[in-house]
Design a protein around this motif. Sequence first.
Motif, PDB file in Angstrom:
ATOM      1  N   VAL A 125     -21.681 -65.374  20.238  1.00  0.00           N
ATOM      2  CA  VAL A 125     -21.744 -64.430  21.355  1.00  0.00           C
ATOM      3  C   VAL A 125     -23.199 -64.111  21.693  1.00  0.00           C
ATOM      4  O   VAL A 125     -23.580 -64.029  22.871  1.00  0.00           O
ATOM      5  N   LEU A 126     -24.051 -63.934  20.669  1.00  0.00           N
ATOM      6  CA  LEU A 126     -25.467 -63.645  20.918  1.00  0.00           C
ATOM      7  C   LEU A 126     -26.128 -64.738  21.750  1.00  0.00           C
ATOM      8  O   LEU A 126     -26.962 -64.456  22.617  1.00  0.00           O
ATOM      9  N   SER A 127     -25.792 -65.988  21.475  1.00  0.00           N
ATOM     10  CA  SER A 127     -26.434 -67.097  22.177  1.00  0.00           C
ATOM     11  C   SER A 127     -25.942 -67.259  23.610  1.00  0.00           C
ATOM     12  O   SER A 127     -26.598 -67.932  24.410  1.00  0.00           O
ATOM     13  N   ASN A 128     -24.802 -66.651  23.959  1.00  0.00           N
ATOM     14  CA  ASN A 128     -24.243 -66.819  25.305  1.00  0.00           C
ATOM     15  C   ASN A 128     -24.146 -65.524  26.097  1.00  0.00           C
ATOM     16  O   ASN A 128     -23.820 -65.563  27.285  1.00  0.00           O
ATOM     17  N   ALA A 129     -24.430 -64.392  25.464  1.00  0.00           N
ATOM     18  CA  ALA A 129     -24.149 -63.103  26.099  1.00  0.00           C
ATOM     19  C   ALA A 129     -24.940 -62.878  27.375  1.00  0.00           C
ATOM     20  O   ALA A 129     -24.479 -62.155  28.269  1.00  0.00           O
ATOM     21  N   LEU A 130     -26.125 -63.467  27.505  1.00  0.00           N
ATOM     22  CA  LEU A 130     -26.960 -63.248  28.684  1.00  0.00           C
ATOM     23  C   LEU A 130     -26.648 -64.201  29.824  1.00  0.00           C
ATOM     24  O   LEU A 130     -27.240 -64.093  30.896  1.00  0.00           O
ATOM     25  N   LEU A 131     -25.719 -65.137  29.597  1.00  0.00           N
ATOM     26  CA  LEU A 131     -25.354 -66.073  30.652  1.00  0.00           C
ATOM     27  C   LEU A 131     -24.426 -65.401  31.670  1.00  0.00           C
ATOM     28  O   LEU A 131     -23.549 -64.623  31.291  1.00  0.00           O
TER      29      LEU A 131
END
Length: 416
Positions: free
Chosen positions: A364-370
């Motif tokens: 989730v951390l790696s995709n949350a800003l997408l």
Amino acid sequence: MLAAGALAMLLTRWLQPWPATLVAAAVLAPFLVYQVHRLFAPVRSLFRALAGSVASYRDGDYSFGIAWHGQGELRELVESHRELGDTLRKQRLTLVQRELLLDTIVQNTPVAMVLVDPNRRVVLGNLAARKVFGDGHRLEGQSFEDILARTDEAVRDAFARGGDGMFTVGDDDNEDIYHLSRRTFRLNGRAHELVLLRLLTAELRRQEVQTWKKVIRVISHELNNSLAPIASLAHSGSELLRRKQYERLPVALATIEERARHLEGFIRDYARFAKLPSPRLVPVEWARFIEQMRTQVEFVAELTPADGIARVDVAQLEQGLINLLKNAHESGSAPGDVRLHVRRLPVGWRIEVLDRGSGMNEAVLSNALLPFYSTKRNGTGLGLALAREIAEAHGGRIALLNRDGGGLCVSLTLPL
């Protein structure tokens, strides 16, 4: 007188053998020298061989070998030297294999790579670089400036701007997108430049297609969630009218209104994200700005210094921070643990939104800003993406990290 004569006779007898001894020594000396020379000849040959092998090692030739059949310390010396040669040969073989592997990778990578020396001559150009810059021909030895002069104007403009960046070659019907990266380093004590040119057209188009698919899924899901109950309630309302059961009509109409307004807000949020204008920076007192946000969401604030002033777009930053603070409340954190920290740095401001919720796992951390990425059942995936757009539009950045003891920290850094 008698004693003197006796002494003379003794001296005469003692000195008589010396001439013969000297003659014998003179005769035997060459033979002794020859024998000594013959005895030490193998040792001298061994030392010459050792010196020659060391010189070969220094020149990179590790095929030299030494054999010694004697015993003692010299044998130990030869064995140690032989083991050194074996080790150097193995290391050289490993190095050669690695160089071959690296050369194969460099030559066959789809990224165009060009190495330019201090005289702006091409030292190395891989196969992809030959296709981009030389119509398939070798580039080594040519002037890099002459090569650029033969390329498309967009390529020349990208190099003239300096640094890294993206540019487009071709027209709308046949367009290619490239990313240019340039790095300077020292090779053999001289400054060289490594130019990397990567074709991104296919990758960006795949990502664009995936993004559009995700947008369509999210919009379809949200429309269905709103339109299905609206249609059902509209049918129920018409039945109530036909049966003259007017007392239940207000509930149905209120639900229709609620779903319609939710859908309106959903579409408005998408439009706002797609049309975010350039920020209009004005001086803002942090203390007043924070108090204004308190009227819309609950949080505990910490401001350092207390009289700090920043240049921001008030509406955009307020919108982004309120989204983050609402996310913090929805994380399962207690209201008193939702905090906003604002601190001045030497080169800007750091704004942190903190909570004590469940945090985020690595995926989730790696995709949350997408954009459009959300783990919430009814989430749009725009809150964090919008905060990122606002931060980057101000010349700053945003980062997410889990806190020790649980919870999440959303950190925004804005320039002064």
